[in-house]
Every structure is written in C-alpha cells, then in structure tokens.
Design an enzyme around this catalytic site. Structure first.
Site, short mmCIF file in Angstrom:
data_model
loop_
_atom_site.label_atom_id
_atom_site.label_comp_id
_atom_site.label_asym_id
_atom_site.label_seq_id
_atom_site.Cartn_x
_atom_site.Cartn_y
_atom_site.Cartn_z
N HIS A 25 -9.41 1.25 5.18
CA HIS A 25 -8.10 1.38 5.82
C HIS A 25 -8.23 2.27 7.05
O HIS A 25 -9.01 3.23 7.05
CB HIS A 25 -7.09 1.96 4.83
CG HIS A 25 -5.69 1.88 5.34
ND1 HIS A 25 -5.18 2.79 6.24
CD2 HIS A 25 -4.71 0.97 5.13
CE1 HIS A 25 -3.93 2.45 6.54
NE2 HIS A 25 -3.62 1.35 5.88
N GLY A 48 3.01 -1.24 4.20
CA GLY A 48 3.04 0.19 3.89
C GLY A 48 4.46 0.63 3.58
O GLY A 48 4.97 0.37 2.49
N SER A 89 3.80 -2.36 10.17
CA SER A 89 5.26 -2.45 10.31
C SER A 89 5.82 -3.80 9.85
O SER A 89 6.75 -4.33 10.47
CB SER A 89 5.69 -2.13 11.75
OG SER A 89 5.30 -0.82 12.09
N ASN A 134 0.86 -1.18 0.00
CA ASN A 134 0.00 0.00 0.00
C ASN A 134 0.90 1.23 0.00
O ASN A 134 1.53 1.54 1.00
CB ASN A 134 -0.90 -0.04 1.25
CG ASN A 134 -1.71 1.23 1.41
OD1 ASN A 134 -1.80 2.06 0.50
ND2 ASN A 134 -2.31 1.40 2.59
P1 13P Z 1 3.30 0.28 7.64
O1 13P Z 1 3.77 -1.00 6.99
O2 13P Z 1 4.03 1.50 7.15
O3 13P Z 1 3.24 0.15 9.12
O4 13P Z 1 1.79 0.50 7.14
C1 13P Z 1 0.88 -0.53 7.25
C2 13P Z 1 -0.33 -0.18 6.48
O5 13P Z 1 -1.09 0.69 6.85
C3 13P Z 1 -0.60 -0.91 5.23
O6 13P Z 1 -1.87 -0.65 4.75
#
Ligand code: 13P
Length: 252
Positions: free
Chosen positions: A95, A234, A213, A9
């Site tokens: 989300h 993310g 994460s 994402n």
């Molecule tokens: P991170 O991997 O940056 O923590 O984000 C997770 C996320 O919101 C994916 O949709």
C-alpha cells in the site's frame, strides 16, 4: 468474465469491538449478493474476531500487511502463516502508505508477495504513482517498475489468482478521484503489461481494481470501465451504509 471485487481498507481505524459490530451487520446486508467478491481489511488485532464474525458469509477478511519471513526475531512484525491462521484469506501488499511511511520498496513487496502466496493468501498488490511522478509524466514508467520488480519470479498462474490495486497516491484520502477515463487508461496499460510479461491467463483473470476516494457517487462510472474490475475503498468503507452502497453499485 471477472466479477466485481470490492475491498474496504480500514487502515488504522476501528477497535475490535467496533469492527465486529460492523461485520455482523454487514454480513446480513450482503447475504444475497452472489456476484461480487467482498473483502474487509481490519487492523491485525481485529482479524481473528472479524474472521469469526464473518464465518460462512459473503465477506472475506484481509490483513493490511505482513512480513516476508514466516517467523523469527523481527519485533513488531507478523508472518504470512500467522495472518492466515488468524483467519485472513487475503492480504494487502505494498500500500502506498507503507511505501511512503514505512520504507516499503518493490523488492520488499516482491518478498512479501512470495510469502503470501506460500501461505495460501490471496494478495492484493497496490501500485500507483505520486503527484510528482504524474506531473513529470512518469506514471506508466513507475507502474512498469512496480509491476516488473514486484512480480519478479511470480508465475502467470499465480498472477491470474491475485488482485492488482491501482491507487494513484494523489487520489488517496484527498477527495480527488481519478476520472474514469484516466483510470481506464492506466488499468488497460497494467493489463497489457501483465499480458506481455506473464501471459494471457494472468492478464485475463487477474482483477485490476481502482483505489483513491472511491465513494457511492463515483462507483458506477468507474466500474463501468472495461478494465476496472473493482475498488479498494478507504474512508468510505468505514461507514457501513456507504460501503454497502458501493458494493451494490458495483453490480452490472
Ligand atoms: P480513500 O478511499 O480514503 O481515498 O483511500 C484509498 C485507499 O488507500 C484504499 O487502500
């Protein structure tokens, strides 16, 4: 047997140009990977170019949101058929950033899910508790509400074909990953609810993936859990090497 499902994402990152450069390089990196479903979610403006760049490859493209109406006087919004026509096969719905900053509710998630299914998009429905909810021991109750209301009126067959992303809000972008044991416990609960409310095929075939994460170093352990079927990534998906490494490490 559910194959791993790994989605990146990109949130509000990458210009059209940057996105296309990434997709072109990435498709050749993953060209021989048959056993992982791989998806990238660029911004709306980059969907079409990314879908063209990913054509006939192992990489699927997702929208990050949509509106529940097909068209109409909704300035700034985009309907499901438009997302589909732009080249997306998937779409993120609900989300936590949409819930937190843009007023998304379980009811709007439900309407958007209906629209996505109607347009032939594979929905990746995001659920998860905030830190406050976790500390007040409400995690499972919050998830139950998000699933019950979000999936209201959706059939077991439809749920079998979609993806649920468990993203504890306190783990998003914080570097604070859920332990694999905690993720497994919550994923098993989600699957049990899907079985109870929507039947065995929904529970057995629906992918329940983890987000928050995720990085190359924690992928293997998370994916080794029996009810963790993949990852929604993310920050680490913005870097092509990291994301490729996550895809690689998700394989059995
Ligand atoms: P991170 O991997 O940056 O923590 O984000 C997770 C996320 O919101 C994916 O949709």
């Amino acid at each position: 047997m559910r194959h791993p499902f790994i989605a990146g994402n990109w949130k509000m990152h990458k210009t059209v140009h940057e996105a296309v450069v990434y997709v072109k390089e990435f498709r050749s990196l993953v060209k021989d990977i048959e056993d992982v479903e791989i998806v990238l979610a660029p911004t709306f403006t980059a969907i079409h170019a990314c879908a063209e760049a990913a054509r006939n490859s192992k990489v699927g493209i997702a929208g990050q949101n949509l509106h529940w109406e097909k068209q109409g006087a909704f300035t700034g919004e985009i309907g499901a058929p438009m997302v589909r026509e732009a080249g997306a096969d998937y779409v993120l719905i609900g989300h936590s950033e949409r819930r937190q900053y843009f007023g998304e509710t379980d009811q709007s998630v439900n309407r958007k899910l209906g629209a996505a299914l109607g347009a032939g998009l594979i929905a990746i429905v995001c659920v998860g508790e905030t830190l406050d909810e976790r500390e007040r021991n409400q995690t499972l109750a919050v998830l139950d509400r998000q699933i019950k209301d979000g999936f209201d009126g959706i059939t077991g067959d439809q749920i079998a074909g979609l993806v649920v992303a468990y993203e504890p809000v306190w783990a998003i972008g914080t570097g604070r990953t859920a332990t694999s044991a905690l993720a497994q416990e919550v994923h098993a609960h989600i699957r049990q609810r899907l079985r109870q409310w929507f039947g065995a095929p929904a529970a057995d075939q629906c992918h329940v993936i983890y987000g928050g994460s995720v990085k190359p170093e924690n992928t293997k352990e998370l994916l080794a859990q029996p009810d963790v079927d993949g990852a929604l990534v993310g920050g680490a998906s913005l870097d092509i090497k990291n994301f490729f490494e996550i895809v690689n490490r998700s394989r059995g």
